[in-house]
Design a protein around this motif. Structure first.
Motif, PDB file in Angstrom:
ATOM      1  N   LEU A  86      10.519  -2.246   0.877  1.00 55.95           N
ATOM      2  CA  LEU A  86       9.831  -2.373   2.216  1.00 55.95           C
ATOM      3  C   LEU A  86       8.482  -2.706   2.306  1.00 55.95           C
ATOM      4  O   LEU A  86       7.543  -1.992   1.670  1.00 55.95           O
ATOM      5  N   ILE A 139       5.224  -3.430   3.773  1.00 57.53           N
ATOM      6  CA  ILE A 139       4.363  -3.318   5.255  1.00 57.53           C
ATOM      7  C   ILE A 139       2.981  -3.732   5.134  1.00 57.53           C
ATOM      8  O   ILE A 139       2.324  -3.693   4.179  1.00 57.53           O
ATOM      9  N   THR A 195       2.719  -7.352   5.717  1.00 54.82           N
ATOM     10  CA  THR A 195       2.989  -8.711   4.983  1.00 54.82           C
ATOM     11  C   THR A 195       2.275  -9.685   4.819  1.00 54.82           C
ATOM     12  O   THR A 195       1.648 -10.275   3.623  1.00 54.82           O
ATOM     13  N   TYR A 226      10.390  -7.167   5.417  1.00 53.49           N
ATOM     14  CA  TYR A 226       8.919  -7.286   5.641  1.00 53.49           C
ATOM     15  C   TYR A 226       8.736  -6.710   7.051  1.00 53.49           C
ATOM     16  O   TYR A 226       9.303  -6.917   8.099  1.00 53.49           O
ATOM     17  N   VAL A 227       7.257  -6.096   6.934  1.00 55.92           N
ATOM     18  CA  VAL A 227       6.803  -5.456   8.341  1.00 55.92           C
ATOM     19  C   VAL A 227       5.518  -6.188   8.722  1.00 55.92           C
ATOM     20  O   VAL A 227       4.523  -5.944   7.880  1.00 55.92           O
ATOM     21  N   ASP A 228       4.911  -6.593   9.829  1.00 54.89           N
ATOM     22  CA  ASP A 228       3.767  -6.875  10.387  1.00 54.89           C
ATOM     23  C   ASP A 228       3.891  -6.897  11.812  1.00 54.89           C
ATOM     24  O   ASP A 228       5.002  -6.791  12.438  1.00 54.89           O
ATOM     25  N   LEU A 249       2.145  -0.482  11.557  1.00 53.52           N
ATOM     26  CA  LEU A 249       2.611   0.508  10.478  1.00 53.52           C
ATOM     27  C   LEU A 249       2.336   1.839  11.150  1.00 53.52           C
ATOM     28  O   LEU A 249       3.055   2.782  10.573  1.00 53.52           O
ATOM     29  N   THR A 267       5.939   4.343  12.701  1.00 57.36           N
ATOM     30  CA  THR A 267       6.739   4.568  11.559  1.00 57.36           C
ATOM     31  C   THR A 267       8.321   4.795  12.012  1.00 57.36           C
ATOM     32  O   THR A 267       9.243   4.392  11.210  1.00 57.36           O
ATOM     33  N   ILE A 320       9.780   1.454  12.391  1.00 57.60           N
ATOM     34  CA  ILE A 320       9.654   0.471  11.070  1.00 57.60           C
ATOM     35  C   ILE A 320      11.034   1.214  10.255  1.00 57.60           C
ATOM     36  O   ILE A 320      11.762   0.488   9.860  1.00 57.60           O
ATOM     37  N   VAL A 327       8.080   1.162  -1.153  1.00 58.25           N
ATOM     38  CA  VAL A 327       7.381   0.713  -0.372  1.00 58.25           C
ATOM     39  C   VAL A 327       5.950   0.008  -0.738  1.00 58.25           C
ATOM     40  O   VAL A 327       5.493   0.663  -1.748  1.00 58.25           O
ATOM     41  N   LEU A 329       2.295  -1.227   0.246  1.00 55.54           N
ATOM     42  CA  LEU A 329       1.268  -1.159   1.368  1.00 55.54           C
ATOM     43  C   LEU A 329      -0.221  -1.613   0.758  1.00 55.54           C
ATOM     44  O   LEU A 329      -0.856  -0.947   0.145  1.00 55.54           O
TER      45      LEU A 329
END
Length: 280
Positions: A89, A91, A93, A116-118, A146, A149, A152, A168, A170
């Protein structure tokens, strides 16, 4: 200026509520700044001007960006090859470039799954076009901040199995989260949702790793030209992100010092702390 007094990070509407940052090429953008520092082409004059101004003040920040990217590669390889992790995961990206998380992980384990998280529209456009998984694995993208949560975890849970360990990452994101949004609690909420054997990898601007004059000059540039504040935190604060975890050797170190591929004999030092921890 304290962290609580600092301007909120882009997209923060106050009280932890996020909204999408506008697409404005006349204002430097965090993702595009990082892209330029890494030698990418997805940036504009405002981004290049901000970077050039920063590097005049603290030239080691160019080295810092490159070493952060190298740390990502080493950490993901360790997780896939030695820790047996098959779920990631990522976060914060950033704009996709060479050596993305899924590319590194799937080179070791083709079946690896990566989310991916953005929340940046610039990153979103590139991620949907470029973050392509191989056939054996899977790659997805979540459009979220972020600080959200819940979103996500809910969306990541559609691809990842939270009964099995997840790593994860970060990297260079927590230092844009002010103390008022309690970044330690954000990380705790993410890790609490994951089983023992999960990992956390992070890198973070170190409060002690730039002298005061350079730090103030750097902050003035990013506040003026990127409308943003980076919040350096000390080594003890970095260790707090890993409460309930065992740190993988060598613990909390500068990014270039975490299991380097080659012996180094460089005078330049980065401004980032980093670490990798395993949930008990």
């Amino acid at each position: 200026m304290t962290a609580d007094e600092a301007p909120t990070a882009p997209g923060d509407g106050g009280a932890g509520q996020s909204k999408r940052p506008p697409f404005d090429t006349s204002v430097a953008n965090q993702a595009r700044i990082y892209d330029y520092l890494l030698g990418g082409k997805d940036n504009y004059e405002a981004d290049r001007a901000a970077v050039d101004a920063v590097l005049k003040i603290a030239p080691e920040l160019g080295f810092t960006a490159r070493e952060n990217r190298a740390f990502l590669g080493r950490a993901v390889r360790y997780l896939a090859a030695h820790a047996g992790i098959r779920q990631f995961l990522d976060i914060g990206t950033g704009i996709p470039t060479a050596g993305n998380t899924h590319q590194v992980a799937q080179a070791v384990a083709p079946e690896a799954r990566v989310v991916y998280v953005d929340y940046d529209p610039v990153v979103l456009a590139h991620a949907r076009a470029l973050l392509k998984s191989n056939e054996a694995g899977a790659t997805e993208y979540i459009d979220a901040d972020l600080r959200d949560t819940g979103t996500i975890l809910d969306e990541a849970g559609q691809l990842l199995d939270f009964t099995q360990p997840v790593a994860v990452t970060l990297l260079m994101i927590l230092h844009v989260i002010p103390d008022s949004d309690d970044p330690h609690a954000l990380v705790a909420r993410l890790m609490d949702a994951l089983p023992p054997g999960s990992y956390l990898a992070l890198s973070h601007l170190g409060a002690e790793l730039l002298d005061q004059q350079k730090s103030e000059g750097f902050q003035n540039v990013v506040r003026r030209q990127a409308q943003q504040q980076y919040i350096g935190r000390g080594r003890e604060e970095i260790e707090r992100f890993f409460d309930g975890m065992d740190l993988v050797a060598p613990g909390v170190v500068r990014v270039e010092e975490w299991r380097p591929d080659l012996d180094r004999d460089e005078e330049v030092k980065s401004a980032l702390w980093c670490a990798l921890g395993r949930k008990r």
